[in-house]
Scaffold this motif. Sequence first.
Motif, PDB file in Angstrom:
ATOM      1  N   LYS A  54      13.284 -21.485  -2.451  1.00  0.00           N
ATOM      2  CA  LYS A  54      14.437 -22.257  -2.441  1.00  0.00           C
ATOM      3  C   LYS A  54      14.763 -22.745  -0.874  1.00  0.00           C
ATOM      4  O   LYS A  54      15.166 -23.873  -0.572  1.00  0.00           O
ATOM      5  CB  LYS A  54      15.518 -21.991  -3.190  1.00  0.00           C
ATOM      6  CG  LYS A  54      15.245 -21.927  -4.778  1.00  0.00           C
ATOM      7  CD  LYS A  54      16.544 -21.286  -5.575  1.00  0.00           C
ATOM      8  CE  LYS A  54      16.292 -21.015  -6.823  1.00  0.00           C
ATOM      9  NZ  LYS A  54      16.932 -22.185  -7.687  1.00  0.00           N
ATOM     10  N   LEU A  55      14.996 -21.408  -0.288  1.00  0.00           N
ATOM     11  CA  LEU A  55      15.651 -21.640   1.030  1.00  0.00           C
ATOM     12  C   LEU A  55      14.599 -22.543   2.124  1.00  0.00           C
ATOM     13  O   LEU A  55      15.052 -23.230   2.963  1.00  0.00           O
ATOM     14  CB  LEU A  55      15.660 -19.940   1.866  1.00  0.00           C
ATOM     15  CG  LEU A  55      17.260 -19.898   1.887  1.00  0.00           C
ATOM     16  CD1 LEU A  55      17.179 -18.326   2.406  1.00  0.00           C
ATOM     17  CD2 LEU A  55      18.033 -20.578   2.778  1.00  0.00           C
ATOM     18  N   ARG A  56      13.448 -22.486   1.815  1.00  0.00           N
ATOM     19  CA  ARG A  56      12.291 -22.890   2.865  1.00  0.00           C
ATOM     20  C   ARG A  56      12.414 -24.306   2.648  1.00  0.00           C
ATOM     21  O   ARG A  56      11.769 -25.148   3.612  1.00  0.00           O
ATOM     22  CB  ARG A  56      10.838 -22.374   2.326  1.00  0.00           C
ATOM     23  CG  ARG A  56      10.667 -21.128   2.940  1.00  0.00           C
ATOM     24  CD  ARG A  56       9.166 -20.595   2.791  1.00  0.00           C
ATOM     25  NE  ARG A  56       9.169 -19.014   3.234  1.00  0.00           N
ATOM     26  CZ  ARG A  56       9.236 -18.280   2.224  1.00  0.00           C
ATOM     27  NH1 ARG A  56       9.096 -18.509   1.119  1.00  0.00           N
ATOM     28  NH2 ARG A  56       9.109 -16.993   2.947  1.00  0.00           N
ATOM     29  N   TYR A  57      13.175 -25.030   1.867  1.00  0.00           N
ATOM     30  CA  TYR A  57      13.318 -26.295   1.599  1.00  0.00           C
ATOM     31  C   TYR A  57      14.201 -26.681   2.716  1.00  0.00           C
ATOM     32  O   TYR A  57      14.113 -27.886   2.966  1.00  0.00           O
ATOM     33  CB  TYR A  57      13.994 -26.650   0.196  1.00  0.00           C
ATOM     34  CG  TYR A  57      14.252 -28.083   0.039  1.00  0.00           C
ATOM     35  CD1 TYR A  57      13.197 -29.200  -0.162  1.00  0.00           C
ATOM     36  CD2 TYR A  57      15.766 -28.623   0.165  1.00  0.00           C
ATOM     37  CE1 TYR A  57      13.501 -30.428  -0.227  1.00  0.00           C
ATOM     38  CE2 TYR A  57      15.855 -29.870  -0.022  1.00  0.00           C
ATOM     39  CZ  TYR A  57      14.947 -30.997  -0.289  1.00  0.00           C
ATOM     40  OH  TYR A  57      15.086 -32.365  -0.288  1.00  0.00           O
ATOM     41  N   TYR A  58      15.169 -25.988   3.092  1.00  0.00           N
ATOM     42  CA  TYR A  58      15.866 -26.161   4.244  1.00  0.00           C
ATOM     43  C   TYR A  58      15.368 -25.688   5.746  1.00  0.00           C
ATOM     44  O   TYR A  58      15.921 -26.173   6.722  1.00  0.00           O
ATOM     45  CB  TYR A  58      17.418 -25.706   3.996  1.00  0.00           C
ATOM     46  CG  TYR A  58      17.726 -25.813   2.727  1.00  0.00           C
ATOM     47  CD1 TYR A  58      18.500 -27.337   2.559  1.00  0.00           C
ATOM     48  CD2 TYR A  58      17.719 -25.176   1.234  1.00  0.00           C
ATOM     49  CE1 TYR A  58      18.909 -27.683   1.415  1.00  0.00           C
ATOM     50  CE2 TYR A  58      18.217 -25.553   0.329  1.00  0.00           C
ATOM     51  CZ  TYR A  58      18.912 -26.880   0.147  1.00  0.00           C
ATOM     52  OH  TYR A  58      19.307 -27.243  -1.015  1.00  0.00           O
ATOM     53  N   CYS A  59      14.972 -24.509   5.786  1.00  0.00           N
ATOM     54  CA  CYS A  59      14.627 -23.843   7.063  1.00  0.00           C
ATOM     55  C   CYS A  59      13.507 -22.678   6.922  1.00  0.00           C
ATOM     56  O   CYS A  59      13.130 -22.486   5.624  1.00  0.00           O
ATOM     57  CB  CYS A  59      15.815 -23.036   7.553  1.00  0.00           C
ATOM     58  SG  CYS A  59      16.390 -21.826   6.501  1.00  0.00           S
ATOM     59  N   ASN A  60      12.989 -22.488   7.905  1.00  0.00           N
ATOM     60  CA  ASN A  60      11.822 -21.263   8.039  1.00  0.00           C
ATOM     61  C   ASN A  60      12.434 -19.864   7.634  1.00  0.00           C
ATOM     62  O   ASN A  60      13.579 -19.550   7.962  1.00  0.00           O
ATOM     63  CB  ASN A  60      10.979 -21.120   9.265  1.00  0.00           C
ATOM     64  CG  ASN A  60      10.093 -22.117   9.366  1.00  0.00           C
ATOM     65  OD1 ASN A  60       9.488 -22.708   8.535  1.00  0.00           O
ATOM     66  ND2 ASN A  60      10.069 -22.585  10.907  1.00  0.00           N
ATOM     67  N   VAL A  61      11.733 -19.100   6.799  1.00  0.00           N
ATOM     68  CA  VAL A  61      12.380 -17.933   6.302  1.00  0.00           C
ATOM     69  C   VAL A  61      11.346 -16.843   6.391  1.00  0.00           C
ATOM     70  O   VAL A  61      10.222 -17.117   5.951  1.00  0.00           O
ATOM     71  CB  VAL A  61      12.960 -17.998   4.902  1.00  0.00           C
ATOM     72  CG1 VAL A  61      13.690 -16.660   4.513  1.00  0.00           C
ATOM     73  CG2 VAL A  61      13.746 -19.185   4.549  1.00  0.00           C
ATOM     74  N   GLU A  62      11.865 -15.542   7.084  1.00  0.00           N
ATOM     75  CA  GLU A  62      10.750 -14.648   7.150  1.00  0.00           C
ATOM     76  C   GLU A  62      11.319 -13.215   6.499  1.00  0.00           C
ATOM     77  O   GLU A  62      12.612 -13.029   7.060  1.00  0.00           O
ATOM     78  CB  GLU A  62      10.333 -14.366   8.443  1.00  0.00           C
ATOM     79  CG  GLU A  62       9.104 -13.630   8.603  1.00  0.00           C
ATOM     80  CD  GLU A  62       8.859 -13.013  10.115  1.00  0.00           C
ATOM     81  OE1 GLU A  62       8.477 -11.852  10.306  1.00  0.00           O
ATOM     82  OE2 GLU A  62       9.473 -13.903  11.049  1.00  0.00           O
ATOM     83  N   ASP A  63      10.761 -12.694   5.709  1.00  0.00           N
ATOM     84  CA  ASP A  63      11.540 -11.532   5.079  1.00  0.00           C
ATOM     85  C   ASP A  63      10.501 -10.331   5.405  1.00  0.00           C
ATOM     86  O   ASP A  63       9.340 -10.246   5.096  1.00  0.00           O
ATOM     87  CB  ASP A  63      11.265 -11.625   3.524  1.00  0.00           C
ATOM     88  CG  ASP A  63      11.631 -10.491   2.741  1.00  0.00           C
ATOM     89  OD1 ASP A  63      12.345  -9.654   3.168  1.00  0.00           O
ATOM     90  OD2 ASP A  63      11.051 -10.331   1.504  1.00  0.00           O
ATOM     91  N   ALA A  64      11.179  -9.543   6.527  1.00  0.00           N
ATOM     92  CA  ALA A  64      10.058  -8.311   7.131  1.00  0.00           C
ATOM     93  C   ALA A  64      10.983  -6.996   6.596  1.00  0.00           C
ATOM     94  O   ALA A  64      11.981  -6.979   6.479  1.00  0.00           O
ATOM     95  CB  ALA A  64      10.308  -8.596   8.631  1.00  0.00           C
TER      96      ALA A  64
END
Length: 183
Positions: A54-64
């Motif tokens: 859902k968040l990737r619709y607004y910005c890049n997201v990385e879960d490390a």
Amino acid sequence: MGTAIQLCVTSNPAQGRKCKYEGQSVRALPIRILSVGKKRSRGLQLMVDEYADKLRYYCNVEDAQIRPNPRNARDQRAQVDAEDEAVMNLIRSDDWVVMLDERGQDIESEQMAELVGDAGNTGASRLSFCIGGPYGHGRKMRQRANLSIKLSSLVLNHQIALLVLMEQLYRSWTILKGQKYHH
Ligand SMILES: C[S@@+](CC[C@H](N)C(=O)[O-])C[C@H]1O[C@@H](n2cnc3c(N)ncnc32)[C@H](O)[C@@H]1O
């Protein structure tokens, strides 16, 4: 701690709480979440992935994810130091760093949205959120963090903290865009 951002939210009883960026264009910094923790439960991972999508619709997201106790230390202090070093190795000088901590600043969802908007104006190239290991954050992270926030007055399991953070980041973007998710 590094450069601070004053988190303020306009509160008018007639209008409710308002985020200063609501409806304005905001620079969408890539978000990276660094969490120290063991293998996640499948149920948790499903929900985290759902919010990440859902968040990737607004910005890049990385879960490390960072392995807890990377040097198999025998005492708590040494474990925290080793985890601290592993996390710090992943932080760049131009990251804007938010530390999640049970003793951090208590913020409302509108302030979280402002935090996301403000970070875009700092000159940073990435917004990094850090979730600590079983004994919390180390000294270097505490010095490096630009801001320390709490998600609740309760102490949360790191997986629960991650999920709450993800949902609040999604909520933040819906607030920034003036969309009908947050009431
Ligand atoms: C199991 S907790 C560690 C608790 C430990 N007592 C401490 O001093 O941090 C693991 C991580 O989850 C996050 N966390 C737990 N409760 C939180 C809360 N209420 N608000 C924000 N983050 C929290 C923090 O990043 C913490 O380092």
